[in-house]
Design an enzyme around this catalytic site. Structure first.
Site, mmCIF file in Angstrom:
data_model
loop_
_atom_site.group_PDB
_atom_site.id
_atom_site.type_symbol
_atom_site.label_atom_id
_atom_site.label_comp_id
_atom_site.label_asym_id
_atom_site.label_seq_id
_atom_site.Cartn_x
_atom_site.Cartn_y
_atom_site.Cartn_z
ATOM 1 N N ASP A 180 -26.769 47.324 -23.736
ATOM 2 C CA ASP A 180 -25.857 47.785 -24.790
ATOM 3 C C ASP A 180 -24.408 47.408 -24.476
ATOM 4 O OD1 ASP A 180 -25.259 49.010 -27.206
ATOM 5 O OD2 ASP A 180 -25.009 50.993 -26.308
ATOM 6 N N ASN B 220 -32.066 48.848 -35.464
ATOM 7 C CA ASN B 220 -31.090 47.758 -35.565
ATOM 8 C C ASN B 220 -31.278 46.919 -36.839
ATOM 9 O OD1 ASN B 220 -30.996 47.103 -31.953
ATOM 10 N ND2 ASN B 220 -29.644 48.410 -33.189
#
Ligand code: IPE
Ligand code: IPE
Ligand code: MG
Length: 238
Positions: free
Chosen positions: A15, A63
């Site tokens: 991330d 996502n």
């Protein structure tokens, strides 16, 4: 009880790509591109440390809800990555696996991914599992559907259902040991729907370092932290 110095399986939530780019006044896409390079470096570093399994969260089910332009850029990176890395993986002995709802990927990419998995299946240096269109909830839902089908066809008995570990055989990760160490870069301290069942006894490590900046030294820091921990698995140390 058991103190293991080196993990056998590392999972990483990669991330921070977007913030890495934004801090430099670049588009989020630049961050994703740098993220691929970071993965290449870390894959090699993990394999060189004799760790046989690496699982990385590359794209979550959630996502898909990002702007279309970002999603299509990530899909493009995936297509290019498969093209570029598959021959290298074959040469180096990297066995590629994928976890997630691969059927949701663009058809050509899904096909290329399946080909790459097949072509690298004999790799013995390291197993790289890449989580694509993955979430633990969809994984468990998929597992339940298959369990129900196997009960209906008689492949499973009602006694089989009493075994709590049965579900593991139906997860995308079946055949892979549970992760010993889960690293999340980018500063957030959450799992974001990643390997929720598999990480039941996994050591968690969070770092503020953004994924494109995560290098060998950062990996070694995480490994040193892991080595200092005492894993008890619910028991009392001797
Ligand atoms: C992780 O980086 C990569 C993917 C989720 C595809 P992000 O894109 O989430 O980066 P941040 O968290 O916005 O910085
Ligand atoms: C988790 O990161 C998914 C990947 C790294 C692929 P996100 O950036 O999507 O997670 P949240 O939204 O911060 O929880
Ligand atoms: Mg993020």
């Amino acid at each position: 009880m058991m103190k293991q110095q080196t993990p056998q399986h590392i999972a990483i939530i990669m991330d921070g790509n977007g913030r890495w780019a934004q801090q430099r006044g670049l588009s989020r896409s630049h961050g994703h591109k740098q993220g691929v390079d970071a993965l290449e470096r870390i894959l090699t570093a993990v394999a060189e440390r004799g760790i046989p399994y690496l699982t990385v969260y590359a794209f979550s089910t959630e996502n898909w809800n990002r702007p279309e332009s970002e999603v299509s850029y990530i899909m493009q990176l995936l297509a290019e990555g498969l093209h570029y890395y598959t021959p290298r993986f074959i040469e180096e002995g990297v066995r590629l696996r994928a976890i997630g709802d691969i059927d949701l990927l663009p058809a050509q990419i899904a096909e290329h991914l399946r080909d790459s998995i097949e072509q690298t299946k004999d790799g013995s240096w390291i197993t790289l599992s890449i989580a694509l269109s993955y979430s633990s909830y969809t994984e468990i839902s998929h597992a339940i559907r298959h369990i129900v089908a196997d009960v209906q066809s008689g492949r499973l008995s009602s006694d089989d259902l009493l075994r709590p570990e049965l579900i593991n055989d139906y997860l995308y990760t079946s055949g892979t040991p549970m992760p010993d160490l889960l690293i999340r870069t980018g500063g957030e301290q959450r799992l974001s729907n990643f390997l929720l069942l598999q990480s039941a006894y996994t050591e968690l490590y969070f770092t503020d370092t953004l994924w494109p900046d995560f290098d060998e030294a950062a990996l070694d820091k995480a490994l040193a932290d892991y080595a200092s921990r005492q894993r008890r698995f619910g028991t009392v140390p001797q």
